[in-house]
Motif scaffolding. Structure first.
Motif, PDB file in Angstrom:
ATOM      1  N   ILE A  39      36.873  44.522  55.328  1.00  0.00           N
ATOM      2  CA  ILE A  39      37.141  44.769  53.903  1.00  0.00           C
ATOM      3  C   ILE A  39      38.116  43.745  53.328  1.00  0.00           C
ATOM      4  O   ILE A  39      39.085  43.354  53.967  1.00  0.00           O
ATOM      5  CB  ILE A  39      37.677  46.215  53.734  1.00  0.00           C
ATOM      6  CG1 ILE A  39      36.563  47.190  54.141  1.00  0.00           C
ATOM      7  CG2 ILE A  39      38.138  46.487  52.311  1.00  0.00           C
ATOM      8  CD1 ILE A  39      36.963  48.627  54.131  1.00  0.00           C
ATOM      9  N   SER A  40      37.813  43.301  52.096  1.00  0.00           N
ATOM     10  CA  SER A  40      38.707  42.384  51.367  1.00  0.00           C
ATOM     11  C   SER A  40      39.696  43.169  50.524  1.00  0.00           C
ATOM     12  O   SER A  40      39.587  44.379  50.386  1.00  0.00           O
ATOM     13  CB  SER A  40      37.918  41.504  50.391  1.00  0.00           C
ATOM     14  OG  SER A  40      36.949  40.770  51.033  1.00  0.00           O
ATOM     15  N   ALA A  41      40.580  42.432  49.889  1.00  0.00           N
ATOM     16  CA  ALA A  41      41.543  43.036  48.974  1.00  0.00           C
ATOM     17  C   ALA A  41      40.817  43.564  47.735  1.00  0.00           C
ATOM     18  O   ALA A  41      39.774  43.042  47.349  1.00  0.00           O
ATOM     19  CB  ALA A  41      42.578  41.993  48.570  1.00  0.00           C
ATOM     20  N   MET A  42      41.370  44.600  47.100  1.00  0.00           N
ATOM     21  CA  MET A  42      40.742  45.205  45.931  1.00  0.00           C
ATOM     22  C   MET A  42      40.729  44.234  44.748  1.00  0.00           C
ATOM     23  O   MET A  42      41.758  43.652  44.403  1.00  0.00           O
ATOM     24  CB  MET A  42      41.493  46.470  45.503  1.00  0.00           C
ATOM     25  CG  MET A  42      41.369  47.613  46.492  1.00  0.00           C
ATOM     26  SD  MET A  42      42.397  49.032  46.033  1.00  0.00           S
ATOM     27  CE  MET A  42      41.493  49.689  44.621  1.00  0.00           C
ATOM     28  N   THR A  45      43.291  41.381  43.520  1.00  0.00           N
ATOM     29  CA  THR A  45      44.617  41.532  44.132  1.00  0.00           C
ATOM     30  C   THR A  45      45.128  40.237  44.775  1.00  0.00           C
ATOM     31  O   THR A  45      46.312  39.922  44.691  1.00  0.00           O
ATOM     32  CB  THR A  45      44.576  42.664  45.186  1.00  0.00           C
ATOM     33  OG1 THR A  45      44.234  43.865  44.514  1.00  0.00           O
ATOM     34  CG2 THR A  45      45.903  42.832  45.883  1.00  0.00           C
ATOM     35  N   THR A  46      44.239  39.482  45.405  1.00  0.00           N
ATOM     36  CA  THR A  46      44.690  38.239  46.051  1.00  0.00           C
ATOM     37  C   THR A  46      45.272  37.276  45.016  1.00  0.00           C
ATOM     38  O   THR A  46      46.328  36.676  45.236  1.00  0.00           O
ATOM     39  CB  THR A  46      43.535  37.595  46.831  1.00  0.00           C
ATOM     40  OG1 THR A  46      43.015  38.567  47.744  1.00  0.00           O
ATOM     41  CG2 THR A  46      43.989  36.379  47.610  1.00  0.00           C
ATOM     42  N   ASN A  47      44.596  37.172  43.871  1.00  0.00           N
ATOM     43  CA  ASN A  47      45.136  36.321  42.801  1.00  0.00           C
ATOM     44  C   ASN A  47      46.486  36.833  42.317  1.00  0.00           C
ATOM     45  O   ASN A  47      47.411  36.047  42.091  1.00  0.00           O
ATOM     46  CB  ASN A  47      44.182  36.281  41.596  1.00  0.00           C
ATOM     47  CG  ASN A  47      42.890  35.552  41.927  1.00  0.00           C
ATOM     48  OD1 ASN A  47      42.771  34.947  42.989  1.00  0.00           O
ATOM     49  ND2 ASN A  47      41.935  35.621  41.033  1.00  0.00           N
ATOM     50  N   GLY A 125      47.236  42.354  50.332  1.00  0.00           N
ATOM     51  CA  GLY A 125      46.036  42.792  49.608  1.00  0.00           C
ATOM     52  C   GLY A 125      45.065  43.495  50.546  1.00  0.00           C
ATOM     53  O   GLY A 125      44.583  44.605  50.281  1.00  0.00           O
ATOM     54  N   GLU A 126      44.780  42.882  51.675  1.00  0.00           N
ATOM     55  CA  GLU A 126      43.846  43.452  52.649  1.00  0.00           C
ATOM     56  C   GLU A 126      44.473  44.640  53.384  1.00  0.00           C
ATOM     57  O   GLU A 126      43.782  45.592  53.728  1.00  0.00           O
ATOM     58  CB  GLU A 126      43.403  42.378  53.654  1.00  0.00           C
ATOM     59  CG  GLU A 126      42.168  41.585  53.250  1.00  0.00           C
ATOM     60  CD  GLU A 126      42.367  40.640  52.077  1.00  0.00           C
ATOM     61  OE1 GLU A 126      43.532  40.388  51.703  1.00  0.00           O
ATOM     62  OE2 GLU A 126      41.370  40.151  51.521  1.00  0.00           O
ATOM     63  N   LEU A 127      45.786  44.576  53.625  1.00  0.00           N
ATOM     64  CA  LEU A 127      46.430  45.716  54.292  1.00  0.00           C
ATOM     65  C   LEU A 127      46.317  46.960  53.415  1.00  0.00           C
ATOM     66  O   LEU A 127      45.971  48.046  53.887  1.00  0.00           O
ATOM     67  CB  LEU A 127      47.908  45.397  54.591  1.00  0.00           C
ATOM     68  CG  LEU A 127      48.118  44.321  55.662  1.00  0.00           C
ATOM     69  CD1 LEU A 127      49.597  43.955  55.783  1.00  0.00           C
ATOM     70  CD2 LEU A 127      47.586  44.799  57.023  1.00  0.00           C
ATOM     71  N   GLY A 189      39.505  41.747  56.363  1.00  0.00           N
ATOM     72  CA  GLY A 189      38.996  40.390  56.371  1.00  0.00           C
ATOM     73  C   GLY A 189      40.147  39.448  56.092  1.00  0.00           C
ATOM     74  O   GLY A 189      41.262  39.892  55.796  1.00  0.00           O
ATOM     75  N   PHE A 190      39.908  38.154  56.247  1.00  0.00           N
ATOM     76  CA  PHE A 190      40.800  37.118  55.719  1.00  0.00           C
ATOM     77  C   PHE A 190      42.124  36.944  56.467  1.00  0.00           C
ATOM     78  O   PHE A 190      42.715  35.891  56.432  1.00  0.00           O
ATOM     79  CB  PHE A 190      41.047  37.434  54.224  1.00  0.00           C
ATOM     80  CG  PHE A 190      42.032  36.601  53.470  1.00  0.00           C
ATOM     81  CD1 PHE A 190      41.849  35.222  53.334  1.00  0.00           C
ATOM     82  CD2 PHE A 190      43.132  37.187  52.833  1.00  0.00           C
ATOM     83  CE1 PHE A 190      42.754  34.460  52.573  1.00  0.00           C
ATOM     84  CE2 PHE A 190      44.029  36.437  52.083  1.00  0.00           C
ATOM     85  CZ  PHE A 190      43.836  35.066  51.957  1.00  0.00           C
ATOM     86  N   ILE A 191      42.590  37.984  57.181  1.00  0.00           N
ATOM     87  CA  ILE A 191      43.905  37.825  57.809  1.00  0.00           C
ATOM     88  C   ILE A 191      43.813  37.823  59.337  1.00  0.00           C
ATOM     89  O   ILE A 191      42.867  38.338  59.924  1.00  0.00           O
ATOM     90  CB  ILE A 191      44.929  38.880  57.325  1.00  0.00           C
ATOM     91  CG1 ILE A 191      44.709  40.263  57.957  1.00  0.00           C
ATOM     92  CG2 ILE A 191      44.888  39.028  55.810  1.00  0.00           C
ATOM     93  CD1 ILE A 191      45.801  41.264  57.572  1.00  0.00           C
ATOM     94  N   ARG A 204      41.076  31.058  51.406  1.00  0.00           N
ATOM     95  CA  ARG A 204      40.545  31.924  50.348  1.00  0.00           C
ATOM     96  C   ARG A 204      39.086  32.260  50.611  1.00  0.00           C
ATOM     97  O   ARG A 204      38.326  31.444  51.118  1.00  0.00           O
ATOM     98  CB  ARG A 204      40.670  31.251  48.969  1.00  0.00           C
ATOM     99  CG  ARG A 204      42.050  31.288  48.331  1.00  0.00           C
ATOM    100  CD  ARG A 204      42.629  32.667  48.119  1.00  0.00           C
ATOM    101  NE  ARG A 204      41.830  33.632  47.402  1.00  0.00           N
ATOM    102  CZ  ARG A 204      41.976  33.954  46.129  1.00  0.00           C
ATOM    103  NH1 ARG A 204      42.873  33.341  45.396  1.00  0.00           N
ATOM    104  NH2 ARG A 204      41.247  34.901  45.580  1.00  0.00           N
ATOM    105  N   GLU A 205      38.719  33.461  50.241  1.00  0.00           N
ATOM    106  CA  GLU A 205      37.361  33.972  50.436  1.00  0.00           C
ATOM    107  C   GLU A 205      36.993  34.063  51.920  1.00  0.00           C
ATOM    108  O   GLU A 205      35.824  33.990  52.283  1.00  0.00           O
ATOM    109  CB  GLU A 205      36.326  33.118  49.684  1.00  0.00           C
ATOM    110  CG  GLU A 205      36.592  32.928  48.197  1.00  0.00           C
ATOM    111  CD  GLU A 205      36.671  34.240  47.427  1.00  0.00           C
ATOM    112  OE1 GLU A 205      36.001  35.209  47.844  1.00  0.00           O
ATOM    113  OE2 GLU A 205      37.422  34.308  46.449  1.00  0.00           O
ATOM    114  N   GLY A 206      37.997  34.184  52.771  1.00  0.00           N
ATOM    115  CA  GLY A 206      37.754  34.122  54.206  1.00  0.00           C
ATOM    116  C   GLY A 206      37.214  35.387  54.868  1.00  0.00           C
ATOM    117  O   GLY A 206      36.974  35.400  56.075  1.00  0.00           O
TER     118      GLY A 206
END
Ligand code: ASP
Ligand code: MG
Length: 425
Positions: A39-42, A45-47, A125-127, A189-191, A204-206
């Motif tokens: 799952i990505s950040a909502m 949120t990353t921005n 964000g992902e947490l 995801g991403f982290i 980004r977008e990882g």
């Protein structure tokens, strides 16, 4: 053993309480499978976290606090909506705890590199999203195990662009995603994390890449990326009309599309899947029963329609040696060394006896640094604000239409692909 499947849900598919309920509906249909859900950040949120980080570095405490408050409100409101407004629910306490951890990271002044702090902050964000989804699913009876990606996606210390140590990650992933303990796993995801437990991110977008790595390491049967589009389209519907969905494409085609600038899949995603022949499905979370697109081995793919990919913000640079000499090998190697040194991304090249033309992504700082150095030996001219249009499997009609509607600065054609540096009329 029962096969394992990987699902990836991006920011749009968890953007609100309603979206998370929809995600739960999709999981319900697959709840008897072995599932790893990335799952990505909502939403954005990353921005928002990137913005908080910049303000912290700029010393804008007031602006930073405002953004943190907004982020807090957004997550708590979504959380409350999922637990029928129950302020005392454990899901709300967990969100608050994570937000406290975020705030304590932002105390005082930055004391390490920007990239280091980036990963420590932006990873929240992902947490947040995974904790919300995991607790909510448990609440409604879809029991699941939340795996902390920082404990099993092990990277080096290249902050913001962590390189995954596959060997170590493989061992740790087998341990964390233990099918003896349950069949549905939720993870970020991403982290990732370093061997000593510091948080890193994969670029980004990882999150797509995380899904692919996990599928590879856990020998998944297939991967599904759930998106707000019906699959991979032959062009971006925001730019072109009459788009059509591609039913099947090869890994090779997907790599070409991602490389040319198609936003649909992260470029690093395909390799880990291709190496093990794991199919990748791109499906709509709005219409989850529709077939979507499948990305698989070459042999199974039929003829494709023309595919158009537009990359914006390009600069076309023309270089000629100041001493009127020819553009030959040592000259070319100098040019590439300078571009590489300043991380200017080259998309297309063309040379004649006395000049060399290169189309690159425009990044102000990188471009200016490279230009300065190039000017020492070359006369430099450039056009900015251009676009790079790639057409895979082109037809003559399409090429004619492009010529009618655009000023073409440079074009190249191979048997399968035509590329144009253009300014739209
Ligand atoms: N949340 C991260 C980003 O927006 C990673 C991802 O969505 O894939 O870049
Ligand atoms: Mg995202």
């Amino acid at each position: 053993m029962e096969p394992l499947f990987v699902f990836k849900f991006g920011g749009a598919s968890v953007k609100s309480a309603k979206a998370i309920r929809n995600l739960a509906d999709i999981l319900l249909k697959h709840r008897n499978r072995n599932l790893v859900v990335v799952i990505s950040a909502m939403a954005k949120t990353t921005n928002a976290l990137e913005d908080i980080l910049s303000r912290w570095f700029e010393g804008d405490a007031v602006g930073m606090q405002e953004r943190v408050d907004e982020l807090e409100k957004f997550h708590i409101e979504a959380g409350l909506e999922l637990v029928d407004g129950d302020e005392n629910h454990v899901l709300i306490s967990v969100i608050k705890l994570l937000l406290e951890q975020l705030k304590s990271q932002l105390k005082g002044k930055p004391h390490k590199s920007y990239d280091f702090h980036y990963d420590q902050i932006v990873s929240f964000g992902e947490l947040l999203s995974t904790h919300i989804v995991s607790y909510y699913l448990n609440e409604i009876g879809i029991s699941n195990i939340l795996v902390d990606a920082r404990k099993c996606i092990i990277t080096d210390t290249t902050y913001r662009d962590g390189i995954v140590d596959e060997e170590t990650s493989s061992i740790l992933c087998q341990k964390e995603f233990d099918l003896g303990k349950g069949n549905i796993f939720i993870t970020q995801g991403f982290i990732g994390g370093t061997k000593v437990g510091t948080t890193t991110t994969l670029g980004r977008e990882g999150s797509d890449y995380t899904a692919a790595i996990l599928a590879n390491l856990l020998n998944a049967k297939d991967v599904t990326i759930w998106k707000d589009v019906e699959g991979v389209l032959n062009a971006d519907p925001k730019i072109f009309s009459n788009t059509q969905k591609l039913d099947k494409i090869s890994y090779q085609e997907a790599i070409e599309l991602a490389y040319s600038g198609a936003q649909v899949i992260h470029p690093k995603t395909i390799k880990p899947l291709q190496n093990k022949g794991i199919p990748l499905y791109v499906k709509s979370f709005i219409n989850p029963d529709a077939a979507g697109t499948v990305i698989i081995n070459n042999d199974n793919v039929g003829k494709l329609p023309p595919i158009l990919i537009l990359k914006r913000n390009q600069v076309l640079i023309s270089l000629s040696p100041r001493d009127f000499s020819f553009v030959i090998e040592d000259c070319l190697s100098k040019i590439f060394a300078i571009l590489y040194k300043h991380r200017v991304k080259v998309n297309m090249i063309h040379n004649s006896a006395i000049s060399f033309t290169v189309c690159v992504d425009y990044d102000k700082i990188r471009f200016e640094r490279a230009q300065e150095e190039l000017k020492e030996e070359f006369s430099v001219r450039y056009n900015s604000g251009l676009e790079l249009l790639t057409v895979r499997h082109y037809t003559h009609e399409i090429i004619e239409e492009i010529a009618k509607k655009n000023v073409i600065y440079l074009q190249q054609r191979t048997r399968s692909t035509a590329r144009f540096v253009i300014d739209r009329l």
